[in-house]
Design a protein around this motif. Structure first.
Motif, mmCIF file in Angstrom:
data_model
loop_
_atom_site.group_PDB
_atom_site.id
_atom_site.type_symbol
_atom_site.label_atom_id
_atom_site.label_comp_id
_atom_site.label_asym_id
_atom_site.label_seq_id
_atom_site.Cartn_x
_atom_site.Cartn_y
_atom_site.Cartn_z
ATOM 1 N N VAL A 172 -2.722 0.460 -1.910
ATOM 2 C CA VAL A 172 -1.565 0.754 -2.701
ATOM 3 C C VAL A 172 -0.575 -0.377 -2.669
ATOM 4 O O VAL A 172 0.183 -0.873 -3.508
ATOM 5 N N LEU A 173 -0.494 -1.086 -1.427
ATOM 6 C CA LEU A 173 0.347 -2.338 -1.129
ATOM 7 C C LEU A 173 -0.138 -3.393 -2.030
ATOM 8 O O LEU A 173 0.830 -4.180 -2.695
ATOM 9 N N GLN A 174 -1.468 -3.645 -2.277
ATOM 10 C CA GLN A 174 -1.902 -4.819 -2.991
ATOM 11 C C GLN A 174 -1.632 -4.413 -4.384
ATOM 12 O O GLN A 174 -1.207 -5.276 -5.256
ATOM 13 N N ALA A 175 -1.883 -3.392 -5.030
ATOM 14 C CA ALA A 175 -1.533 -2.782 -6.191
ATOM 15 C C ALA A 175 -0.023 -2.970 -6.595
ATOM 16 O O ALA A 175 0.304 -3.375 -7.668
ATOM 17 N N GLY A 176 0.856 -2.644 -5.535
ATOM 18 C CA GLY A 176 2.215 -2.595 -5.916
ATOM 19 C C GLY A 176 2.474 -4.277 -5.922
ATOM 20 O O GLY A 176 3.333 -4.654 -6.963
ATOM 21 N N LYS A 177 1.887 -5.119 -5.204
ATOM 22 C CA LYS A 177 2.218 -6.486 -5.332
ATOM 23 C C LYS A 177 1.816 -6.925 -6.887
ATOM 24 O O LYS A 177 2.369 -7.698 -7.456
ATOM 25 N N VAL A 178 0.759 -6.643 -7.266
ATOM 26 C CA VAL A 178 0.120 -6.907 -8.458
ATOM 27 C C VAL A 178 1.185 -6.678 -9.681
ATOM 28 O O VAL A 178 1.449 -7.242 -10.471
ATOM 29 N N ALA A 193 9.381 -2.136 -0.303
ATOM 30 C CA ALA A 193 9.800 -1.738 1.078
ATOM 31 C C ALA A 193 9.069 -2.502 2.372
ATOM 32 O O ALA A 193 9.637 -2.846 3.385
ATOM 33 N N SER A 194 7.810 -2.948 1.904
ATOM 34 C CA SER A 194 7.024 -3.466 3.001
ATOM 35 C C SER A 194 7.507 -4.968 3.268
ATOM 36 O O SER A 194 7.149 -5.450 4.255
ATOM 37 N N LYS A 254 15.882 -5.513 9.648
ATOM 38 C CA LYS A 254 16.283 -4.071 9.791
ATOM 39 C C LYS A 254 15.398 -3.465 10.676
ATOM 40 O O LYS A 254 15.790 -2.538 11.476
ATOM 41 N N LYS A 255 14.048 -4.154 11.138
ATOM 42 C CA LYS A 255 13.387 -3.514 11.937
ATOM 43 C C LYS A 255 13.591 -3.782 13.529
ATOM 44 O O LYS A 255 13.088 -3.032 14.326
ATOM 45 N N THR A 256 14.250 -4.815 13.555
ATOM 46 C CA THR A 256 14.525 -5.564 15.243
ATOM 47 C C THR A 256 15.836 -5.169 15.290
ATOM 48 O O THR A 256 16.897 -5.252 14.329
#
Length: 121
Positions: A54-60, A93-94, A100-102
């Motif tokens: 899903v992340l790779q597809a989102g990047k593409v 989002a990734s 924001k995470k630290t």
């Protein structure tokens, strides 16, 4: 066309062979490969796709946004339009900044609040 002109027409002209000025390496294509685009299309159609897919597809799809190919893909696969948008949002989002995470410790945060560059210039 005369035979003597045919040699000139079919001569192999490369960017670095031209008379014009050119600095650096010859330009190369960038972006996603056909295999990456194919995997992204398969991930869109697979409701059980892994998170990495899903992340790779989102990047593409994010990189393809605004291209004729992207518009054609969305037109021809209208039922997956929401899924493509969701994958792009998940990818974006990734890659958000880690700040924001630290969380800063209170003492460090207080030190930065009192900092003024004009005190040192």
């Amino acid at each position: 066309m005369p035979d003597e002109d045919l040699d000139e027409v079919f001569r192999d002209n490369r960017v670095h062979d031209t008379d014009g000025e050119f600095d650096g390496e010859p330009p190369e294509a960038s972006g996603s490969t056909f295999d990456e685009i194919d995997r992204a299309a398969r991930a869109v159609k697979d409701p059980k796709a892994r998170e990495s897919d899903v992340l790779q597809a989102g990047k593409v799809f994010h990189e393809l946004e605004g291209t004729e190919f992207y518009n054609m893909f969305r037109r021809n696969n209208a039922r997956y339009e929401a899924r493509v948008s969701e994958m792009v949002e998940t990818y974006l989002a990734s890659i958000q900044p880690a700040e924001k995470k630290t969380r800063m410790k209170a003492a460090v945060r207080k030190e930065y609040e009192n900092f003024n560059i004009r005190d040192y210039v």
